[in-house]
Design an enzyme around this catalytic site. Structure first.
Site, PDB file in Angstrom:
ATOM      1  N   TYR A  31     -18.885  23.774  11.431  1.00  0.00           N
ATOM      2  CA  TYR A  31     -17.994  24.720  10.743  1.00  0.00           C
ATOM      3  C   TYR A  31     -18.465  24.991   9.325  1.00  0.00           C
ATOM      4  CZ  TYR A  31     -15.847  21.056   7.836  1.00  0.00           C
ATOM      5  OH  TYR A  31     -15.631  20.071   6.916  1.00  0.00           O
ATOM      6  N   ARG A  99     -15.860  18.497  31.582  1.00  0.00           N
ATOM      7  CA  ARG A  99     -16.149  17.411  30.636  1.00  0.00           C
ATOM      8  C   ARG A  99     -17.235  16.460  31.131  1.00  0.00           C
ATOM      9  NH1 ARG A  99     -15.149  12.297  29.238  1.00  0.00           N
ATOM     10  NH2 ARG A  99     -14.881  11.823  27.025  1.00  0.00           N
ATOM     11  N   LYS A 146     -22.598  19.689   9.055  1.00  0.00           N
ATOM     12  CA  LYS A 146     -21.179  19.994   8.824  1.00  0.00           C
ATOM     13  C   LYS A 146     -20.465  20.078  10.172  1.00  0.00           C
ATOM     14  CE  LYS A 146     -18.363  22.549   5.507  1.00  0.00           C
ATOM     15  NZ  LYS A 146     -17.655  21.368   5.038  1.00  0.00           N
ATOM     16  N   GLU A 178     -19.902  10.299  -1.122  1.00  0.00           N
ATOM     17  CA  GLU A 178     -19.209  11.564  -1.401  1.00  0.00           C
ATOM     18  C   GLU A 178     -17.750  11.415  -1.010  1.00  0.00           C
ATOM     19  OE1 GLU A 178     -20.466  14.779   1.193  1.00  0.00           O
ATOM     20  OE2 GLU A 178     -20.610  13.430   2.895  1.00  0.00           O
ATOM     21  N   LEU A 202     -23.149  15.504   2.728  1.00  0.00           N
ATOM     22  CA  LEU A 202     -23.310  16.930   3.020  1.00  0.00           C
ATOM     23  C   LEU A 202     -23.937  17.582   1.783  1.00  0.00           C
ATOM     24  CD1 LEU A 202     -22.520  19.217   5.092  1.00  0.00           C
ATOM     25  CD2 LEU A 202     -20.705  19.750   3.479  1.00  0.00           C
TER      26      LEU A 202
HETATM   27  N1  PDD Z   1     -15.664  20.564   2.851  1.00  0.00           N
HETATM   28  N2  PDD Z   1     -18.786  16.848   1.428  1.00  0.00           N
HETATM   29  C1  PDD Z   1     -18.022  16.986   2.527  1.00  0.00           C
HETATM   30  C2  PDD Z   1     -17.896  15.844   3.468  1.00  0.00           C
HETATM   31  C3  PDD Z   1     -17.358  18.204   2.766  1.00  0.00           C
HETATM   32  O1  PDD Z   1     -16.613  18.347   3.883  1.00  0.00           O
HETATM   33  C4  PDD Z   1     -17.468  19.268   1.823  1.00  0.00           C
HETATM   34  C5  PDD Z   1     -16.790  20.594   2.027  1.00  0.00           C
HETATM   35  C6  PDD Z   1     -18.267  19.063   0.693  1.00  0.00           C
HETATM   36  C7  PDD Z   1     -18.480  20.137  -0.346  1.00  0.00           C
HETATM   37  O2  PDD Z   1     -19.300  21.159   0.160  1.00  0.00           O
HETATM   38  P1  PDD Z   1     -19.185  22.662  -0.366  1.00  0.00           P
HETATM   39  O3  PDD Z   1     -19.348  22.617  -1.832  1.00  0.00           O
HETATM   40  O4  PDD Z   1     -20.279  23.373   0.308  1.00  0.00           O
HETATM   41  O5  PDD Z   1     -17.808  23.140   0.028  1.00  0.00           O
HETATM   42  C8  PDD Z   1     -18.930  17.847   0.535  1.00  0.00           C
HETATM   43  C9  PDD Z   1     -14.902  21.746   3.190  1.00  0.00           C
HETATM   44  C10 PDD Z   1     -14.440  22.534   2.031  1.00  0.00           C
HETATM   45  C11 PDD Z   1     -13.784  21.338   4.133  1.00  0.00           C
HETATM   46  O6  PDD Z   1     -14.039  20.484   4.964  1.00  0.00           O
HETATM   47  O7  PDD Z   1     -12.686  21.910   4.066  1.00  0.00           O
END
Ligand code: PDD
Length: 281
Positions: A31, A99, A146, A178, A202
């Protein structure tokens, strides 16, 4: 509310996804979340190229990324979100199939779903800063993808919420990786540190923008791990992401960061970032 499902825009009430969808059964998908300000997307190219990479790493094929690029702006327009802040969510799964763990028949079409929502940043959090908690990083070893498989992130963020904190930040083998939906930065001796790109985090788009701002404004920075044992000595901390912007962290596990107020480097980055995001206003 209008959403996009597979090849068409439709009312959200009409959107139907099969119970055999591998996204539902296995979290077998990827996503993106993209920010929109007054109808203008922030860094869409970076989000689409990260989506392309996630799909490639997960070996989900049959998606022409170019063909997805008009979806966010149309969703923003169809949902009257051209004034103010909004987010667009795009999810792609390996599609609908009986599945079985291994990949389905090659002819199985991936499921594409996208929607847009109003987004309301809370000003007070940027002014006063937020609290975080530290939690063990129990995630898999491909956090660079992601993926929609987010259970450790969900459990950790719920724990943060229940303890009155904004975010839970993961620690693996003594290293801060993170947050559940943010990247983490800390400042030592005027230098910003953030975990290097690896399979443990990420590669955030906001993180990239923050490092670009550091380069432009001659703020020293290093992509270098922050150690849990050295957090007490940090002068400043922040979490950064699409739905948080640059947000000051003023408390970790109930302990104040310095004087408990957003520090000068954080404020500088926060202002520069917001200027960049809201440039179109
Ligand atoms: N999440 N680390 C993780 C685990 C994340 O899920 C996200 C973003 C980030 C920041 O990435 P970016 O700057 O590209 O948004 C770092 C999104 C916003 C979410 O899961 O809703």
């Amino acid at each position: 509310m209008k959403v996009f499902l597979n090849s068409e825009f439709m009312s959200r009430d009409e959107a139907r996804i099969s119970p055999d969808d591998r996204g539902f059964l296995f979290s077998d998908g990827a996503y993106e979340v993209i920010r929109s300000i007054n109808g203008k997307l922030f860094r869409p190219e970076e989000h689409f190229s990260r989506l392309e990479r996630s799909l490639r790493e997960l070996r989900i094929s049959g998606i022409e990324i170019e063909s997805l690029k008009q979806i966010p702006e149309k969703l923003i327009a169809y949902n009257d979100l051209t004034d103010g802040d909004a987010t667009v969510y795009i999810q792609i799964t390996r599609g609908e199939a009986p599945r079985k763990h291994a990949f389905p028949d090659r002819r199985t079409a991936p499921t594409i779903y996208a929607c847009a929502s109003v987004f309301c940043p809370i000003r007070e959090k940027f002014q006063k800063g937020v609290k975080i908690i530290l939690v063990p990083d129990t995630r898999w070893s491909r956090c660079d993808i992601k993926s929609v498989a987010l259970l450790p992130n969900i459990l950790a963020n719920q724990q943060a919420k229940e303890s009155g904190a904004e975010e839970a930040v993961f620690v693996r083998n003594g290293t801060v990786t993170e947050g559940t939906h943010t990247n983490f930065c800390a400042v030592y001796g005027g230098e910003l540190l953030t975990h290097p790109l690896s399979n443990r985090i990420l590669g955030g788009i906001t993180r990239n923008v923050v490092l670009d701002i550091c380069r432009e404004q001659n703020i020293p920075f290093r992509e270098f791990p922050v150690f849990e044992g050295e957090l007490r000595a940090a002068e400043e901390m922040m979490i950064v992401g699409t739905t948080t912007d640059v947000m000051p962290v003023v408390e970790v596990d109930g302990r104040r960061v310095k004087d408990g107020k957003p520090g000068p480097i954080t404020r500088k980055l926060m202002e520069a970032f917001q200027k960049m995001v809201y440039r179109s206003r």
